[in-house]
Design a protein around this motif. Structure first.
Motif, PDB file in Angstrom:
ATOM      1  N   THR A 170      39.654  39.084  31.536  1.00 42.59           N
ATOM      2  CA  THR A 170      40.190  37.583  31.425  1.00 42.59           C
ATOM      3  C   THR A 170      41.543  37.418  31.747  1.00 42.59           C
ATOM      4  O   THR A 170      42.298  38.425  31.470  1.00 42.59           O
ATOM      5  CB  THR A 170      39.688  37.019  30.115  1.00 42.59           C
ATOM      6  OG1 THR A 170      40.367  37.603  28.887  1.00 42.59           O
ATOM      7  CG2 THR A 170      38.167  37.277  29.860  1.00 42.59           C
ATOM      8  N   LYS A 211      38.128  26.498  34.365  1.00 43.40           N
ATOM      9  CA  LYS A 211      37.992  27.761  34.064  1.00 43.40           C
ATOM     10  C   LYS A 211      38.188  28.389  32.574  1.00 43.40           C
ATOM     11  O   LYS A 211      38.479  29.527  32.383  1.00 43.40           O
ATOM     12  CB  LYS A 211      38.808  28.811  35.064  1.00 43.40           C
ATOM     13  CG  LYS A 211      38.569  28.497  36.562  1.00 43.40           C
ATOM     14  CD  LYS A 211      36.812  28.780  36.927  1.00 43.40           C
ATOM     15  CE  LYS A 211      36.783  28.398  38.352  1.00 43.40           C
ATOM     16  NZ  LYS A 211      35.300  29.107  38.855  1.00 43.40           N
ATOM     17  N   ILE A 256      37.942  29.287  29.063  1.00 46.56           N
ATOM     18  CA  ILE A 256      36.682  30.177  27.941  1.00 46.56           C
ATOM     19  C   ILE A 256      37.052  29.602  26.657  1.00 46.56           C
ATOM     20  O   ILE A 256      35.976  29.353  26.043  1.00 46.56           O
ATOM     21  CB  ILE A 256      36.840  31.644  28.127  1.00 46.56           C
ATOM     22  CG1 ILE A 256      36.689  32.230  29.598  1.00 46.56           C
ATOM     23  CG2 ILE A 256      35.775  32.419  27.325  1.00 46.56           C
ATOM     24  CD1 ILE A 256      36.819  33.579  29.839  1.00 46.56           C
ATOM     25  N   THR A 274      38.582  32.495  32.481  1.00 51.21           N
ATOM     26  CA  THR A 274      37.760  33.504  33.490  1.00 51.21           C
ATOM     27  C   THR A 274      38.830  34.054  34.610  1.00 51.21           C
ATOM     28  O   THR A 274      39.674  33.250  35.024  1.00 51.21           O
ATOM     29  CB  THR A 274      36.832  32.472  34.427  1.00 51.21           C
ATOM     30  OG1 THR A 274      35.817  32.003  33.368  1.00 51.21           O
ATOM     31  CG2 THR A 274      35.903  33.345  35.220  1.00 51.21           C
ATOM     32  N   GLU A 328      39.378  35.243  38.073  1.00 48.17           N
ATOM     33  CA  GLU A 328      38.722  35.557  39.382  1.00 48.17           C
ATOM     34  C   GLU A 328      39.975  35.559  40.393  1.00 48.17           C
ATOM     35  O   GLU A 328      40.909  35.346  40.400  1.00 48.17           O
ATOM     36  CB  GLU A 328      37.980  34.484  39.820  1.00 48.17           C
ATOM     37  CG  GLU A 328      37.041  34.015  39.006  1.00 48.17           C
ATOM     38  CD  GLU A 328      36.130  32.754  39.218  1.00 48.17           C
ATOM     39  OE1 GLU A 328      36.567  32.147  40.365  1.00 48.17           O
ATOM     40  OE2 GLU A 328      35.322  32.313  38.696  1.00 48.17           O
TER      41      GLU A 328
END
Length: 266
Positions: free
Chosen positions: A69, A121, A123, A156, A158
């Motif tokens: 993360t 995005k 969390i 998140t 990515e």
């Protein structure tokens, strides 16, 4: 508790405010509700009767890749986040380079550009009262119900930094004035634009003292030089009054007014 003197006529993006003593938050337990936590003051209009102010210390300025993360401290500047993501080929944060401020402020107001928002995005966040998962928070367009100071946020992770998005966001911001301001003055009402409404009631380029609704974009309240708090408040009130009279729409401030006489009234 450590303190720091800050000249808000230089520190705030709208260049309004006195030199004030600001407490620095190191230990979360030192925060009490009688303080107002500020960030880099990119969306703040500082009044002449401000509340007690507190700012996160440099302890909360960090970015970490942790457990697959992205964890970011609330005092981390948006430019630093954008640079880190570009360097490490991280996706979904291209827009933050065009949103001045620190991570805490971006999360608190769910900042973004159109559909690209900081909450997309997210969390979880850590506050002075503990951890909140995304589904524990009520949020929407430029809004959250977060009550306690944000210390950090987890997102998140990515990969795939997109240069084309950087150019897209640059174009989105191309119509905004470079004159000192606190960003968009009012939130866009549902199905309409605050700038259009202000222009429709003849207030585009309207000036009071050193403050003006920008001739480039009517929803930007800009400091043309020597603007003071009272000038800004006069224009805000005039816009709200005239737009409501003409359209029956109350323009809600997007900028945050820090003055004991006005907090909660706009």
């Amino acid at each position: 508790m450590k303190t720091k003197k800050i000249d808000f006529s230089k520190f705030s993006s709208i260049h309004i405010g006195d030199t004030l003593e600001v407490s620095l938050l190191e230990d979360p337990s030192d925060f009490t509700p009688d303080y107002y936590l500020i960030g880099s003051c990119n969306n703040i209009l500082m009044g002449t009767q401000p509340p007690k102010l507190m700012k996160l210390s440099k302890k909360y300025d960090y970015i970490k890749i942790q457990d697959n993360t992205l964890k970011i401290g609330a005092a981390t500047p948006s430019g630093k986040i954008a640079s880190f993501c570009k360097k490490h080929n991280i996706a979904n944060f291209e827009f933050v380079s065009h949103l001045p401020g620190t991570l805490g402020g971006l999360v608190y107001m769910n900042a973004g550009l159109k559909e690209y928002e900081i909450f997309n995005k997210l969390i979880s966040i850590s506050t002075t009262k503990g951890v909140l998962n995304k589904n524990d928070i009520d949020f929407g367009y430029r809004f959250t119900d977060i009550k306690d100071p944000i210390l950090d946020a987890t997102f998140t992770l990515e990969y795939g930094f997109d240069e084309e998005k950087v150019e897209l966001f640059k174009k989105m911001r191309s119509n905004q004035p470079s004159t000192p301001s606190a960003g968009s003055c009012f939130k866009n009402p549902q199905g309409d634009y605050a700038g259009r409404l202000i222009e429709s009631v003849g207030l585009k380029a309207k000036r009071v003292g050193g403050m003006e609704f920008s001739s480039k974009h009517a929803n930007f309240l800009v400091n043309c030089g020597g603007g003071i708090f009272e000038d800004a408040i006069a224009l805000i009130k005039e816009a709200q009054k005239n737009v409501f009279k003409e359209f029956g729409i109350f323009l809600e401030c997007e900028i945050i007014i820090l003055d004991k006489r006005y907090m909660g009234d706009f």
